[in-house]
Write a protein that holds these residues in place. Structure first.
Motif: not given
Lengths: 407, 409
Positions: B106, B108-115
């Motif tokens: 995964x 992630x950054x402050x913008x969101x997270x992605x698998x």
């Protein structure tokens, strides 16, 4: 008019086998189409219901800047003090239930294996969680103050060979853009019979989800179910505020609606092709009838019957064939659809997460599909009869009397 | 036999109008089946073609037990991966054999997270064969001893709102259930024109991956690039002999859910086409029954001339079979016309890109193939049903008494 149909009926009776077979062809075609229409409608209806029940609800209230595609957990993208917001929404009479939910992305790791999942923080006692509570296949449901337990979908649990009581490691993204990891115990395993959902969703109590993601007193959305989805627009108007974005089930399921439209367009193409093929069988049967009766038509013409009346006679014949075929089609199709509505077809998992297709498809025949298909079948059969009827009407009486030019 | 065929062929054309109508019906059915096959073929080609191009490697070699758990991308070390590379390169069709570590994780950054799937690669080897390495739009590709840097797609860069030089958090897993996370600098961004796929795949150097997952010196996959698509099965066969105890797959076997979806839809289409053909069969039956009555005297003459009943049957069965064959020919023509048109225009599927792992590989448009994949099987079904439909009229013809038939008016 009555006489015309009486003649047509007798004429059909002259070659019973052929009449029956032609009507049967139409009946089979119509039955096939009814079944297909019902299966597609059933699939779409189930997908929409699953989505509303599990994913979108009827309405979702979110912060203005929340982007569903990103699963952001930054505070400015979330709803503050969601329990109060939900309670306020729930006071509206048309609202059945309103509950805060928090979405995060994560990874479940068990032994040497790991899978990416969506983590949903739910308020366990809420009625909106009925699909999970009722779908429990193993273990028990979450309690609101559980700080170390999760619920896992059955498809995912099977993939990882896990059962209730096992411990897994869960990695979760957090508000500040980092990730955190903690061990959790699987309290229970649920099944919604929607593999795409069950293989990718882990549930935990909202309070714990807020703690692990450092979202504190925030939620991604307030999930709302209405008593009647027709009231959606009225509720949207009532809730309209400047501080939140309100998403309706129609907006959130746009992809599904588009898929439905696309598949309907394909289906119409298919209907027309199938009916065209059945029509050829009927045209052929009528052409044979026209040429068999060349002399007879000659006599009728010689006695002064008009060409238009002869045409009408063949139209009467084809409309009787059409009615018989449609009746057979409705009976045959009705039987097939009843079976498919009751038992469904097992299709397994397509790995879809964007559209929630159940592991079984149940047919659903709408009245409007039935009527449209019946009328289309009738119209196409009658249009097809135009050609043989014209052949008959255009015969020269003298030639026809002598047996004509042959078929 | 030649004589019967000639007779049947002549009989076939005696009732032109009716025959043409039946042939049109068969042709339509056949064209519909070809359209479906062409569509599925195009879908297949887009997905597998893009998988080979973008994700890399026509063939993958994994340790035993990988396939059953492929969804969970298990970290199963290959053991002696150098031996696999040597064995693969010994095949003349193989242009590259590259070691990789492939696992899920995964970002992630402050913008969101992605698998994402995280792929550890040997950069210098990838450059000549990898579309991703050749389409760097910002920054640079990975280098052999890069540490602490990650190479991501434009789709992901946009979603995370990061640029080259900025840092993102990458979480993956070590071999023993503990998770590893690390903050890494984006060294470069690639653009292959497929945002969904770009969102799902990030690259790090093999050395970094070995370190991150505790796989010192080992790898979990050897990806082979071939000179051409289509040579997979020959190479796989050869490798299975020289590399026993490994799982050797092509992309065709790597998406079980796609296989399932296609198998279900294919099954439905098969049933559907058989029902359509039964309807067409009724048309053939009608037509031949009529022909039997029309030719009663003729049949009487043939009988009087000494043709045995089964020889008379054969005439009618041949006529039915010919209808099937001509119908198939018409249908193939029609199908080729439709499919070559659609193959040029393509069908827009971009909305469905994020539906599943495999539709992300569609790249927006699907271009149907000509639909010839299942042609022999489809044509055979048509002819068999045509022949079955002519059995009953053929029997009727054979049962005529020659003397009576001769006097029939």
């Amino acid at each position: 008019m009555m006489q015309l149909y009486k003649m047509a009926w007798r004429n059909l009776g002259r070659n019973r086998r052929r009449s029956f077979l032609s009507a049967l062809a139409l009946g089979m075609g119509l039955a096939l189409l009814l079944l297909m229409a019902a299966v597609v409608a059933g699939e779409m209806r189930d997908a929409m219901e699953s989505s509303i029940r599990l994913q979108s609800g009827h309405l979702q209230v979110r912060a203005k800047s929340y982007d569903e595609g990103k699963t952001s957990l930054a505070w400015e993208d979330l709803i503050e003090n969601p329990a109060a917001v939900a309670a306020q929404i729930a006071t509206l009479p048309a609202v059945r239930v309103a509950t805060p939910r928090l979405f995060a992305n994560g990874i479940v790791a068990a032994g040497d294996e790991s899978v990416g999942v969506r983590i949903i923080g739910i308020d366990p006692p809420s009625e909106a969680n009925a699909p999970f509570r009722e779908g429990l296949v193993n273990g028990e449901f979450l309690s609101a103050d559980d700080r170390g337990g999760i619920l896992m979908g059955q498809t995912l649990a099977n993939k990882l060979s896990l059962k209730a009581g096992d411990t897994i490691n869960l990695l979760v993204n957090t508000s500040n853009g980092d990730v955190d990891e903690q061990p959790f115990v699987i309290r229970g395993i649920y099944s919604t019979h929607t593999p795409g959902y069950d293989q990718s969703t882990v549930l935990m109590p909202l309070a714990k989800a807020q703690a692990i993601t450092q979202a504190e007193n925030h939620a991604s959305t307030v999930f709302v179910l209405l008593r009647d989805r027709e009231q959606t627009d009225a509720i949207v108007a009532a809730l309209q505020t400047s501080s939140y974005q309100i998403n309706t089930w129609v907006q959130m399921n746009e992809l599904l609606v588009e898929t439905e439209q696309l598949s309907n367009a394909y289906m119409w193409l298919l209907y027309l092709i199938v009916l065209a093929i059945t029509a050829t069988v009927i045209v052929n049967a009528l052409i044979m009838a026209v040429f068999e009766r060349t002399r007879e038509i000659g006599i009728l013409l010689a006695m002064g019957m008009r060409g238009s009346r002869i045409m009408a006679m063949f139209f009467a014949e084809s409309s009787l064939l059409a009615v018989g075929g449609i009746a057979m089609g409705l009976v045959l199709g009705g039987l097939l659809v009843t079976y498919a509505t009751k038992y469904g077809f097992y299709i397994g998992s397509y790995g879809m997460t964007g559209i929630l297709i159940g592991e079984r498809i149940y047919a659903y025949l709408t009245l409007s599909d039935t009527i449209t298909l019946t009328i289309t079948a009738l119209v196409i059969t009658l249009v097809a009869a135009l050609y043989p009827a014209m052949l008959a009407a255009r015969m020269e009486p003298v030639e026809a009397l002598h047996g004509g030019k042959g078929a | 036999m030649g004589l019967y065929l000639r007779l049947a062929w002549r009989n076939y054309w005696r009732q032109r109008r009716r025959t043409v109508i039946v042939v049109v019906a068969i042709g339509l059915t056949m064209a519909l089946m070809m359209f479906y096959d062409g569509f599925v073929g195009g879908f297949d080609q887009a997905i597998y073609g893009n998988a080979v191009k973008v994700l890399g490697g026509n063939i993958q070699v994994h340790a035993n037990g990988y396939g059953a758990k492929a969804d969970q991308t298990p970290l199963l070390p290959l053991g002696d991966d150098q031996a696999i590379v040597q064995a693969a390169l010994a095949q003349p069709q193989v242009v590259a054999a590259l070691r990789r570590i492939n696992t899920g994780g995964m970002v992630s950054s402050r913008e969101g997270a992605f698998p994402v799937s995280i792929v550890g690669v040997e950069p210098e080897g990838e450059i000549p064969v990898s579309l991703v390495a050749q389409n760097v739009v910002e920054g640079r590709y990975l280098a052999a001893n890069d540490l602490d840097v990650v190479f991501i797609g434009r789709g992901l860069a946009e979603a995370l709102d990061v640029a080259v030089g900025e840092r993102i958090t990458l979480a993956g897993r070590a071999t023993h259930s503990q998770m590893r996370r690390r903050t890494m600098t984006v060294v470069g961004i690639y653009d292959v024109g497929m945002r969904e796929i770009e969102k799902r795949t990030v690259y790090i150097s093999l050395g970094e991956a070995q370190d991150l997952y505790g796989l010192g010196g080992e790898s979990t996959e050897v990806a082979l690039s071939l000179k051409q698509i289509g040579q997979e099965s020959a190479v796989m066969r050869a490798l299975k002999l020289s590399l026993p105890g490994y799982e050797i797959d092509s992309w065709e076997t790597n998406f079980p859910e796609l296989q399932q979806a296609l198998a279900t839809k294919g099954g439905v289409m098969n049933i559907f086409s058989v029902i359509m053909l039964l309807i067409v069969g009724i048309g053939i039956l009608d037509l031949l029954l009529m022909a039997v009555y029309e030719r009663t005297r003729e049949i009487g003459i043939l009988g009087a001339l000494g043709l045995k009943p089964h020889q008379i049957s054969l005439l009618f069965i041949l006529e039915g079979a010919l209808m099937g064959l001509v119908g198939v020919a018409v249908g193939v023509g029609l199908g080729l016309l439709i499919n070559s048109f659609l193959g040029r225009v393509g069908m827009d599927y971009s909305k469905f890109a994020n539906l599943t792992e495999y539709t992300a590989l569609l790249g927006g448009r699907v271009y149907p193939t000509l639909g010839l994949e299942k042609l022999p099987q489809r044509a055979l079904t048509v002819v068999i049903i045509a022949i079955l439909a002519s059995f009953y009229p053929a029997r009727q013809a054979a049962q005529r008494e020659p003397a009576e038939a001769l006097h029939y008016v």
